[in-house]
Design a protein around this motif. Structure first.
Motif, PDB file in Angstrom:
ATOM      1  N   UNK A  88      72.969  59.118  13.954  1.00 44.18           N
ATOM      2  CA  UNK A  88      72.755  60.392  14.638  1.00 44.18           C
ATOM      3  C   UNK A  88      72.975  61.541  13.651  1.00 44.18           C
ATOM      4  N   UNK A  89      72.126  62.540  13.748  1.00 48.10           N
ATOM      5  CA  UNK A  89      72.345  63.808  13.057  1.00 48.10           C
ATOM      6  C   UNK A  89      72.932  64.769  14.086  1.00 48.10           C
ATOM      7  N   UNK A  90      74.129  65.275  13.803  1.00 46.33           N
ATOM      8  CA  UNK A  90      74.830  66.119  14.758  1.00 46.33           C
ATOM      9  C   UNK A  90      75.371  67.371  14.086  1.00 46.33           C
ATOM     10  N   UNK A  91      75.457  68.423  14.883  1.00 45.89           N
ATOM     11  CA  UNK A  91      76.246  69.571  14.455  1.00 45.89           C
ATOM     12  C   UNK A  91      77.629  69.419  15.072  1.00 45.89           C
ATOM     13  N   UNK A  92      78.653  69.761  14.296  1.00 46.43           N
ATOM     14  CA  UNK A  92      80.041  69.641  14.751  1.00 46.43           C
ATOM     15  C   UNK A  92      80.825  70.800  14.149  1.00 46.43           C
ATOM     16  N   UNK A  93      81.375  71.646  15.019  1.00 44.94           N
ATOM     17  CA  UNK A  93      81.919  72.917  14.553  1.00 44.94           C
ATOM     18  C   UNK A  93      80.802  73.632  13.793  1.00 44.94           C
ATOM     19  N   UNK A  94      81.010  73.981  12.536  1.00 43.79           N
ATOM     20  CA  UNK A  94      79.949  74.636  11.763  1.00 43.79           C
ATOM     21  C   UNK A  94      79.355  73.699  10.718  1.00 43.79           C
ATOM     22  N   UNK A 139      88.667  75.837  19.141  1.00 44.33           N
ATOM     23  CA  UNK A 139      88.619  74.915  20.260  1.00 44.33           C
ATOM     24  C   UNK A 139      88.039  73.570  19.866  1.00 44.33           C
ATOM     25  N   UNK A 140      87.670  72.752  20.858  1.00 49.49           N
ATOM     26  CA  UNK A 140      87.144  71.417  20.593  1.00 49.49           C
ATOM     27  C   UNK A 140      85.858  71.452  19.758  1.00 49.49           C
ATOM     28  N   UNK A 141      85.473  70.275  19.262  1.00 45.88           N
ATOM     29  CA  UNK A 141      84.334  70.187  18.346  1.00 45.88           C
ATOM     30  C   UNK A 141      82.996  70.434  19.049  1.00 45.88           C
ATOM     31  N   UNK A 142      82.742  69.783  20.197  1.00 47.92           N
ATOM     32  CA  UNK A 142      81.491  69.925  20.943  1.00 47.92           C
ATOM     33  C   UNK A 142      80.281  69.667  20.048  1.00 47.92           C
ATOM     34  N   UNK A 143      80.080  68.407  19.727  1.00 45.24           N
ATOM     35  CA  UNK A 143      78.961  68.038  18.864  1.00 45.24           C
ATOM     36  C   UNK A 143      77.640  68.096  19.624  1.00 45.24           C
ATOM     37  N   UNK A 144      76.579  68.421  18.902  1.00 38.31           N
ATOM     38  CA  UNK A 144      75.227  68.472  19.460  1.00 38.31           C
ATOM     39  C   UNK A 144      74.317  67.587  18.630  1.00 38.31           C
TER      40      UNK A 144
END
Length: 288
Positions: A175-181, A150-155
């Motif tokens: 920004x430091x983000x998680x994106x997928x894994x 599904x979509x990336x949904x970055x945090x």
């Protein structure tokens, strides 16, 4: 014996005078400056030298604000949006945890699901063009749910941010983000994105250390260097670098201010996100 009794009061007076003189030389310094003095001490900002740690958020006093006036723990209203963990299992007694739950309005902050600390009201933590700084932090992604499809949904987990005001917006320099894994760096206006960890799953529930050196500039004269230290590594490794680069994403003349944020911001439907942060430091460069 009579001679000793005659001079004893004189010697005591000299000792008292020496002690009073020594005590008068004690300099008070704030606990936000990690200068190996009691946390109740205070030093004027004007006496700081290059290389000093000008913000040091350790949480070792067992408080969400780490004893630092002006620090914010979270703007979300949920009781567990921000809390302390003990032990931190990284050599510290305490660290802060931020939590968000998708769809739960008690984790709303400024219209979005997020729980973040910030230092915008801490004078030493602000940055402006011409400042040269080192930023350090440690993060642990607690029971981070792997991405499957599904979509990336970055945090977001950490931001070097520039504030906006009533007349203008501003950018987020880094920004430091998680994106997928993956763990990625995202620069202002998504002008550049780089995955620095392609697969986070082996590092879930483990502490990762980051360092960013920056020369803040509102023209093409700045630099930004990001380093990382993974579990098991003893040294920081350079993972991305930008030079001759506009790093300050704002305009000081209209009130834009640079500051840092850490926590969790954004998640996908049905997920809960928890991140631990510790040892958030700002150091003046160049080092002496």
């Amino acid at each position: 014996m009579k001679q000793k009794s005659v001079y004893l009061p004189k010697y005591m007076a000299i000792a008292v005078l020496f002690l009073a003189t020594a005590c008068s030389k004690v300099v008070n310094r704030p606990d936000s400056q990690n200068l190996n003095v009691p946390k109740t001490a205070v030093v004027p900002a004007s006496t700081l030298n290059n290389g000093d740690t000008i913000l040091n958020v350790t949480y070792e006093n067992g408080a969400l604000l780490s004893g630092i006036t002006g620090l914010t723990a979270t703007h979300a209203t949920a009781a567990d949006a921000a809390y302390l963990i003990n032990p931190a299992n990284n050599g510290s007694n305490y660290a802060i945890a931020h939590k968000i739950v998708y769809g739960d309005s008690t984790y709303l902050s400024d219209g979005s699901i997020r729980s973040e600390s910030d230092a915008i009201a801490v004078p030493n933590a602000k940055f402006f063009p011409g400042d040269e700084r080192r930023y350090e932090f440690s993060v642990l992604l607690k029971d981070w749910t792997p991405w499957t499809a599904g979509p990336t949904y970055e945090t977001n987990i950490f931001q070097l941010k520039v504030s906006g005001n009533s007349s203008t917006g501003s950018g987020v320099p880094l920004q430091f983000r998680t994106a997928r894994n993956a763990m990625r760096l995202r620069y202002e206006a998504s002008s550049s994105i780089k995955d620095i960890i392609t697969d986070l799953r082996p590092y879930v529930n483990k502490w990762i250390d980051f360092r960013v050196d920056v020369l803040w500039a509102d023209g093409p004269s700045g630099y930004m260097r990001t380093y990382m230290k993974l579990p098991g590594q003893s040294n920081y490794v350079l993972v991305d670098e930008k030079t001759n680069y506009r790093t300050f994403a704002g305009n000081v003349s209209i009130g834009n201010i640079g500051y840092i944020k850490w926590g969790v911001y954004g998640t996908q439907e049905s997920l809960t996100r928890i991140a631990y942060h510790d040892n958030i430091r700002i150091i003046k460069l160049p080092l002496q």
